[in-house]
Design an enzyme around this catalytic site. Sequence first.
Site, PDB file in Angstrom:
ATOM      1  N   LEU A  18       0.846  -1.205   0.000  1.00 48.16           N
ATOM      2  CA  LEU A  18       0.000   0.000   0.000  1.00 48.16           C
ATOM      3  C   LEU A  18       0.875   1.247   0.000  1.00 48.16           C
ATOM      4  CD1 LEU A  18      -2.489  -0.994   2.848  1.00 48.16           C
ATOM      5  CD2 LEU A  18      -2.934  -1.018   0.365  1.00 48.16           C
ATOM      6  N   ASP A  60       2.719  -5.906   2.906  1.00 52.44           N
ATOM      7  CA  ASP A  60       3.161  -4.874   3.859  1.00 52.44           C
ATOM      8  C   ASP A  60       3.640  -5.447   5.193  1.00 52.44           C
ATOM      9  OD1 ASP A  60       2.681  -2.098   2.735  1.00 52.44           O
ATOM     10  OD2 ASP A  60       0.747  -3.023   2.293  1.00 52.44           O
ATOM     11  N   GLU A  65       5.389  -3.093  13.114  1.00 56.00           N
ATOM     12  CA  GLU A  65       4.937  -2.234  14.215  1.00 56.00           C
ATOM     13  C   GLU A  65       3.412  -2.136  14.298  1.00 56.00           C
ATOM     14  OE1 GLU A  65       5.248   2.263  13.870  1.00 56.00           O
ATOM     15  OE2 GLU A  65       6.133   1.996  15.829  1.00 56.00           O
ATOM     16  N   ASP A  66       2.755  -2.214  13.141  1.00 55.57           N
ATOM     17  CA  ASP A  66       1.312  -1.935  13.139  1.00 55.57           C
ATOM     18  C   ASP A  66       0.459  -3.051  13.732  1.00 55.57           C
ATOM     19  OD1 ASP A  66       1.412   0.645  11.991  1.00 55.57           O
ATOM     20  OD2 ASP A  66       1.925  -0.282  10.074  1.00 55.57           O
ATOM     21  N   ARG A  85      -4.100  -5.862   5.076  1.00 58.83           N
ATOM     22  CA  ARG A  85      -3.129  -6.099   6.146  1.00 58.83           C
ATOM     23  C   ARG A  85      -3.753  -6.789   7.352  1.00 58.83           C
ATOM     24  NH1 ARG A  85       0.954  -1.714   7.831  1.00 58.83           N
ATOM     25  NH2 ARG A  85       1.825  -3.682   8.538  1.00 58.83           N
ATOM     26  N   ARG A 131      -6.962   4.357   9.735  1.00 57.18           N
ATOM     27  CA  ARG A 131      -6.751   2.954  10.132  1.00 57.18           C
ATOM     28  C   ARG A 131      -7.272   2.645  11.544  1.00 57.18           C
ATOM     29  NH1 ARG A 131      -2.366   1.089   6.940  1.00 57.18           N
ATOM     30  NH2 ARG A 131      -2.678   2.051   4.911  1.00 57.18           N
ATOM     31  N   HIS A 161      -0.333   7.801   9.911  1.00 56.41           N
ATOM     32  CA  HIS A 161      -0.325   7.322  11.290  1.00 56.41           C
ATOM     33  C   HIS A 161       0.164   8.442  12.222  1.00 56.41           C
ATOM     34  CE1 HIS A 161       0.162   3.042   9.629  1.00 56.41           C
ATOM     35  NE2 HIS A 161      -0.959   3.032  10.311  1.00 56.41           N
ATOM     36  N   CYS A 248       8.193   1.909  11.961  1.00 53.97           N
ATOM     37  CA  CYS A 248       7.253   0.897  11.419  1.00 53.97           C
ATOM     38  C   CYS A 248       7.890  -0.478  11.258  1.00 53.97           C
ATOM     39  CB  CYS A 248       6.753   1.326  10.047  1.00 53.97           C
ATOM     40  SG  CYS A 248       6.353   3.054   9.914  1.00 53.97           S
TER      41      CYS A 248
HETATM   42  C1  CIR Z   1       0.643   0.764   5.004  1.00 53.57           C
HETATM   43  O1  CIR Z   1       0.063   1.577   4.288  1.00 53.57           O
HETATM   44  O2  CIR Z   1       0.078   0.151   5.900  1.00 53.57           O
HETATM   45  C2  CIR Z   1       2.110   0.483   4.753  1.00 53.57           C
HETATM   46  N1  CIR Z   1       2.395   0.623   3.359  1.00 53.57           N
HETATM   47  C3  CIR Z   1       2.959   1.423   5.551  1.00 53.57           C
HETATM   48  C4  CIR Z   1       2.810   1.236   7.031  1.00 53.57           C
HETATM   49  C5  CIR Z   1       3.644   2.171   7.797  1.00 53.57           C
HETATM   50  N2  CIR Z   1       3.566   1.887   9.177  1.00 53.57           N
HETATM   51  C6  CIR Z   1       3.612   2.807  10.138  1.00 53.57           C
HETATM   52  O3  CIR Z   1       3.610   4.021   9.840  1.00 53.57           O
HETATM   53  N3  CIR Z   1       3.585   2.393  11.387  1.00 53.57           N
END
Ligand code: CIR
Length: 253
Positions: A18, A60, A65-66, A85, A131, A161, A248
Amino acid sequence: MFKNAIVRKPCPEMIDGLTSASLGRPDFLKALEQHSQYVDALRSCGLEVEVLEADSQFPDSVFVEDVALCTPECAIVTNPGACSRNGEKLKIRSVLESYYKQVESIRAPGSLDAGDVMMVGQHYYIGISQRTNTQGADQLIEILERYGITGSTVPLKEMLHLKSGLSYLEQNHLLISGEFINHPAFAEFQKIEVDANESYAANSLWVNSTVLVPSGFPRTLAKIKKTGYRTLILDVSEFRKLDGGLSCLSLRF
Ligand code: CIR
């Protein structure tokens, strides 16, 4: 101080991850090299790093971290807000169970990406974003309060984020950019302001008194150094192409 980190290797499918950036597709081999330098940097800051295998099912998944929040008291598996995700959460629980007795969960209709959560001692700021919704944030606050931790929410207007625009560098120092600079929630911090043309560097990473800073942002680097921190510069250009930054790429606890 952190003792551990968990990272996940990038998978070749990351090129289809993404993104809202118009920086082109990531170069997978370069991303692998940058990831390995990132792991070396974490180790040089004294962390034991567990490197999880790449997961081709989720482009992704390198942005580990997410999918979880690791607090000193418990780990919380999130409910990631992007459909592509969401399944990443199923792969992290068993990993966390080897470190934590208590592993909690955010559940639908709550959604939450932990990139929206910034830890400041015993208080956690939670961004309400595309999100992370209010149900997800409320569930997180309820879980945190059971462990003696507090939480509060910050609605986001522009950033992906919360930590795309903020990094807590400990000792009341807050690296801050864009929509957050004049936000009343952050008025009491000693702010290190990031210039608009260096906004990506607002996602820098404090690890045990060293600050990891993305390469290519000299003004922000100079400000962080002037505050007295040891810094390490890392090239994460291929992850930037997917809107991802230094924080991340790992879970730290
Ligand atoms: C996303 O859009 O979820 C990933 N391409 C990037 C996630 C980045 N994560 C973060 O800022 N903690």
